[in-house]
Design a protein around this motif. Structure first.
Motif, PDB file in Angstrom:
ATOM      1  N   UNK A  91       0.823  -1.214   0.000  1.00 37.04           N
ATOM      2  CA  UNK A  91       0.000   0.000   0.000  1.00 37.04           C
ATOM      3  C   UNK A  91       0.856   1.263   0.000  1.00 37.04           C
ATOM      4  N   UNK A  92       2.121   1.123   0.369  1.00 35.24           N
ATOM      5  CA  UNK A  92       3.001   2.278   0.541  1.00 35.24           C
ATOM      6  C   UNK A  92       3.934   2.520  -0.642  1.00 35.24           C
ATOM      7  N   UNK A  93       3.598   1.935  -1.794  1.00 33.58           N
ATOM      8  CA  UNK A  93       4.337   2.153  -3.044  1.00 33.58           C
ATOM      9  C   UNK A  93       5.845   2.019  -2.865  1.00 33.58           C
ATOM     10  N   UNK A  94       6.587   3.101  -3.060  1.00 33.28           N
ATOM     11  CA  UNK A  94       8.051   3.034  -3.051  1.00 33.28           C
ATOM     12  C   UNK A  94       8.623   2.722  -1.666  1.00 33.28           C
ATOM     13  N   UNK A  95       7.825   2.865  -0.624  1.00 33.45           N
ATOM     14  CA  UNK A  95       8.304   2.565   0.726  1.00 33.45           C
ATOM     15  C   UNK A  95       7.952   1.143   1.167  1.00 33.45           C
ATOM     16  N   UNK A  96       7.278   0.386   0.313  1.00 33.47           N
ATOM     17  CA  UNK A  96       6.910  -0.998   0.641  1.00 33.47           C
ATOM     18  C   UNK A  96       8.159  -1.791   0.999  1.00 33.47           C
ATOM     19  N   UNK A  97       8.054  -2.570   2.042  1.00 32.84           N
ATOM     20  CA  UNK A  97       9.172  -3.378   2.503  1.00 32.84           C
ATOM     21  C   UNK A  97      10.047  -2.702   3.547  1.00 32.84           C
ATOM     22  N   UNK A  98       9.954  -1.383   3.653  1.00 31.86           N
ATOM     23  CA  UNK A  98      10.711  -0.666   4.675  1.00 31.86           C
ATOM     24  C   UNK A  98      10.090  -0.946   6.045  1.00 31.86           C
ATOM     25  N   UNK A  99      10.849  -0.681   7.073  1.00 32.36           N
ATOM     26  CA  UNK A  99      10.382  -0.873   8.444  1.00 32.36           C
ATOM     27  C   UNK A  99      10.154   0.473   9.108  1.00 32.36           C
TER      28      UNK A  99
END
Length: 84
Positions: free
Chosen positions: A38-46
């Motif tokens: 759902x967070x586009x370019x920030x997907x996978x970040x913590x």
């Protein structure tokens, strides 16, 4: 300082459910949440969902991975040896 991460699922109100409880020397100091697609370019970040004591920071950065998050938490804790 010994840091341990415990995987948990958390109800955040979105699809961000993959989380870690972060313990330092057996004391809960933070909850990290991995951002979903759902967070586009920030997907996978913590993301620091909540920090306790010295780890509390409403402006904490996003972390590329858990190693980066643990290093940041360790720096926060080393600023003051007490957790309160």
């Amino acid at each position: 300082m010994t840091m341990k991460l415990q995987p948990v699922q958390i109800a955040t109100g979105s699809n961000d459910r993959e989380s870690r409880l972060v313990f330092s020397d057996g004391i809960l100091v933070a909850v990290l949440v991995q951002l979903s697609s759902e967070h586009d370019s920030e997907a996978g970040h913590w993301f620091l969902e909540v920090g306790f004591g010295r780890v509390e920071d409403p402006h904490a950065p996003l972390f590329m991975d858990l190693d980066e998050a643990q290093a940041w938490i360790a720096r926060q804790l080393s600023e003051n040896r007490s957790f309160g």
